[in-house]
Design an enzyme around this catalytic site. Structure first.
Site, PDB file in Angstrom:
ATOM      1  N   GLU A 191     -13.499  -4.412  -0.866  1.00 55.46           N
ATOM      2  CA  GLU A 191     -13.129  -4.119   0.521  1.00 55.46           C
ATOM      3  C   GLU A 191     -14.383  -4.318   1.356  1.00 55.46           C
ATOM      4  O   GLU A 191     -15.318  -3.517   1.295  1.00 55.46           O
ATOM      5  CB  GLU A 191     -12.607  -2.682   0.633  1.00 55.46           C
ATOM      6  CG  GLU A 191     -11.317  -2.473  -0.154  1.00 55.46           C
ATOM      7  CD  GLU A 191     -10.941  -1.017  -0.310  1.00 55.46           C
ATOM      8  OE1 GLU A 191     -11.768  -0.137   0.021  1.00 55.46           O
ATOM      9  OE2 GLU A 191      -9.830  -0.744  -0.782  1.00 55.46           O
ATOM     10  N   ASP A 242       0.858  -1.180   0.000  1.00 60.66           N
ATOM     11  CA  ASP A 242       0.000   0.000   0.000  1.00 60.66           C
ATOM     12  C   ASP A 242       0.895   1.231   0.000  1.00 60.66           C
ATOM     13  O   ASP A 242       1.838   1.326   0.806  1.00 60.66           O
ATOM     14  CB  ASP A 242      -0.896   0.009   1.232  1.00 60.66           C
ATOM     15  CG  ASP A 242      -1.915  -1.123   1.201  1.00 60.66           C
ATOM     16  OD1 ASP A 242      -2.530  -1.328   0.143  1.00 60.66           O
ATOM     17  OD2 ASP A 242      -2.083  -1.800   2.230  1.00 60.66           O
TER      18      ASP A 242
END
Length: 258
Positions: free
Chosen positions: A129, A10
């Site tokens: 998600e 990330d």
């Protein structure tokens, strides 16, 4: 069939970061150097996610991906801020093999069909998600877990496959960054309803967590972030644990970055 061990990176601006529940980010390294390290450790793939792309309306990883792709010879998936075919073209042109789409797909599902028709389903990843709901099930969240889509995560996965996604990245927001283990119920609920590869993400704290999820034959891969970035374990540790449990993974010899 070999299961894949994927290093998830990330990125915020130029920094490799890690948070908990997709928030509370802190810097943990250089996203280019770490990619090369994980490649040398035997990662099957790399997954780059621009965590602030939705704030700026575009993905900002092209420079990082271009440099890494010239030295790392495994598939690279890039996600965050992918909102158009032009954005897909840019990422693929700098060396990405696949793009992961979340927010844009929930707003305009036809983007999945457009990407798949133009670049192939093998380059089209639907990123989900998911957050557990008090009433049961999981909701697919958007904008790096900040906003509600109103979509049931399992139903959205099924629809995504029909629209042309060739792979699903399923991240548990509840487990992300905790190191307490993955949401096996979420992963199983989705994996049994689709026929495309499922990548499980969120919650890995030790090799046993990876083994537990990969015991499900419907799960194709696990993406690991926190444990790698904090140097608690290496990809070799995860691979050894899989082999000890009878889970088939790619044989890794002495591959090194040239």
């Amino acid at each position: 069939m070999n299961r894949r061990l994927i290093a998830r990176l990330d990125v915020k601006m130029e920094h490799l970061i890690k948070g908990i529940h997709l928030e509370g980010w802190r810097k943990v390294g250089d996203p280019k150097k770490r990619a090369k390290l994980y490649y040398e450790q035997g990662a099957d793939e790399l997954l780059y996610m621009d965590v602030v792309a939705s704030l700026y309306g575009r993905n900002n990883l092209s420079g990082i991906v271009r440099e890494v792709a010239s030295e790392v010879f495994i598939p690279i998936t890039v996600g965050g801020g992918i909102r158009s075919l032009e954005a897909v073209r840019e990422m693929l042109s700098v060396g990405a093999d696949k793009v992961a789409v979340n927010t844009a797909a929930t707003q305009d599902p036809d983007i999945l069909r457009a990407i798949s028709d133009t670049y192939g389903s093998q380059a089209t990843v639907l990123s989900i998600e998911a957050k557990k709901q008090v009433t049961g099930g999981w909701e697919a969240m958007t904008d790096n877990g900040r906003n509600h889509s109103g979509r049931d995560a399992v139903a959205w996965a099924v629809e995504g496959q029909k629209l042309g996604a060739g792979e699903l990245l399923v991240t548990s927001i509840d487990q992300d960054g905790t190191g307490r283990g993955m949401d096996a119920a979420l992963i199983s609920a989705i994996a049994r309803e689709v026929d495309i590869p499922v990548i499980a993400s969120g919650g890995v704290g030790n090799p046993r967590h990876v083994v537990d999820v990969l015991k499900n034959p419907d799960v194709s891969a696990v993406a690991v972030a926190r444990d790698l970035h904090l140097e608690k374990h290496t990809l070799g540790d995860f691979r050894d644990a899989c082999h000890a449990a009878g889970i088939s993974t790619r044989h890794v010899g002495l591959e090194k970055v040239a």
